[in-house]
Write a protein that holds these residues in place. Structure first.
Motif, short mmCIF file in Angstrom:
data_model
loop_
_atom_site.label_atom_id
_atom_site.label_comp_id
_atom_site.label_asym_id
_atom_site.label_seq_id
_atom_site.Cartn_x
_atom_site.Cartn_y
_atom_site.Cartn_z
N VAL A 170 43.83 71.57 -2.62
CA VAL A 170 44.25 71.08 -1.30
C VAL A 170 45.34 70.03 -1.52
N SER A 171 46.37 70.07 -0.70
CA SER A 171 47.48 69.13 -0.83
C SER A 171 47.03 67.71 -0.51
N GLU A 172 47.82 66.74 -0.95
CA GLU A 172 47.48 65.33 -0.71
C GLU A 172 47.54 64.99 0.77
N THR A 173 48.33 65.71 1.55
CA THR A 173 48.39 65.43 2.98
C THR A 173 47.13 65.91 3.70
N ASP A 174 46.46 66.92 3.15
CA ASP A 174 45.26 67.46 3.79
C ASP A 174 43.96 66.90 3.23
N VAL A 175 43.97 66.40 1.99
CA VAL A 175 42.71 65.97 1.37
C VAL A 175 42.09 64.79 2.10
N ALA A 176 42.90 63.95 2.73
CA ALA A 176 42.37 62.79 3.45
C ALA A 176 41.54 63.21 4.67
N LYS A 177 41.77 64.42 5.16
CA LYS A 177 41.02 64.91 6.33
C LYS A 177 39.66 65.48 5.95
N LEU A 178 39.46 65.81 4.65
CA LEU A 178 38.25 66.49 4.21
C LEU A 178 37.13 65.53 3.87
N LYS A 179 35.90 66.03 4.03
CA LYS A 179 34.74 65.27 3.57
C LYS A 179 33.64 66.26 3.19
N VAL A 180 32.76 65.82 2.31
CA VAL A 180 31.63 66.66 1.92
C VAL A 180 30.81 66.97 3.17
N GLY A 181 30.45 68.23 3.32
CA GLY A 181 29.67 68.66 4.48
C GLY A 181 30.50 69.36 5.54
N ASP A 182 31.85 69.31 5.44
CA ASP A 182 32.69 70.01 6.42
C ASP A 182 32.35 71.50 6.41
N VAL A 183 32.37 72.09 7.58
CA VAL A 183 32.07 73.52 7.74
C VAL A 183 33.27 74.34 7.25
N VAL A 184 32.97 75.45 6.57
CA VAL A 184 34.01 76.33 6.04
C VAL A 184 33.74 77.74 6.53
#
Length: 192
Positions: free
Chosen positions: A61-75
């Motif tokens: 995941v790019s650095e611009t998108d990684v800040a939006k992610l967290k453990v537990g996010d639905v995929v």
């Protein structure tokens, strides 16, 4: 002599335990590339296996998108072998540091599938849609209608006198091509 015999038994058991390979997890052996009596070299894989646990997929995941992610996010995962089928999963790890893959810097993300679906198998490639936020009952318009000029965000609203430049505030931008409008428009207004 009993103590000596007990010690000999312990030595024999220790020697025997060094002749058995034990996997750290339960699973199915997929490759076994050595035979009894062969000489092996350090660092050369002898056995490959697939763990019995749930399947996982990894992505960069790019650095611009990684800040939006967290453990537990639905995929929502799709697999080329089964078009039209979505496999539910969740983000289980997000790497704290970037790695370079093929000249592109990114962050490793691991997702774990929610179920042990028999259609999944090792080696399949997956497309992962990671959902970082959701809202219901919001006003949304096509993202192509939203114009950002410096710090100002606006849309052109259709009126009897022609297009009217109208400032708006936006919320979530979806992967489906729509953007949430939090203020500046009302339901039913038409935009260009």
């Amino acid at each position: 002599s009993v103590d000596a015999a007990a010690a000999a038994v312990q030595v024999a058991q220790a020697s025997l335990s060094e002749t058995v390979l034990v996997a750290p997890v339960s699973g199915t052996v997929t490759v076994q590339s050595a035979n009894p009596g062969e000489t092996v070299s350090p660092g050369v894989p002898l056995v490959s296996m697939v763990a019995d646990g749930k399947y996982q997929a990894t992505a960069q995941v790019s650095e611009t998108d990684v800040a939006k992610l967290k453990v537990g996010d639905v995929v929502e995962a799709t697999v080329s072998a089964y078009p039209g089928v979505t496999f539910p999963a969740k983000v289980t790890t997000v790497s704290p540091s970037a790695t370079d893959v093929d000249g592109t810097s990114g962050y490793g993300v691991t997702v774990t599938f929610d179920t042990q679906d028999p259609r999944l198998s090792e080696g399949l490639s997956a497309n992962l849609r990671i959902i970082t936020a959701t809202k219901e009952d919001v006003l949304q318009i096509p993202s192509s209608a939203v114009i950002t000029n410096g710090v100002a965000t606006f849309v052109y609203v259709k009126s009897a006198k022609g297009p009217v430049k109208t400032p708006v505030e936006t919320g979530i931008k979806g992967a489906s091509g729509f953007t949430e409008i939090t203020s500046g428009l009302s339901a039913g207004e038409a935009v260009f």
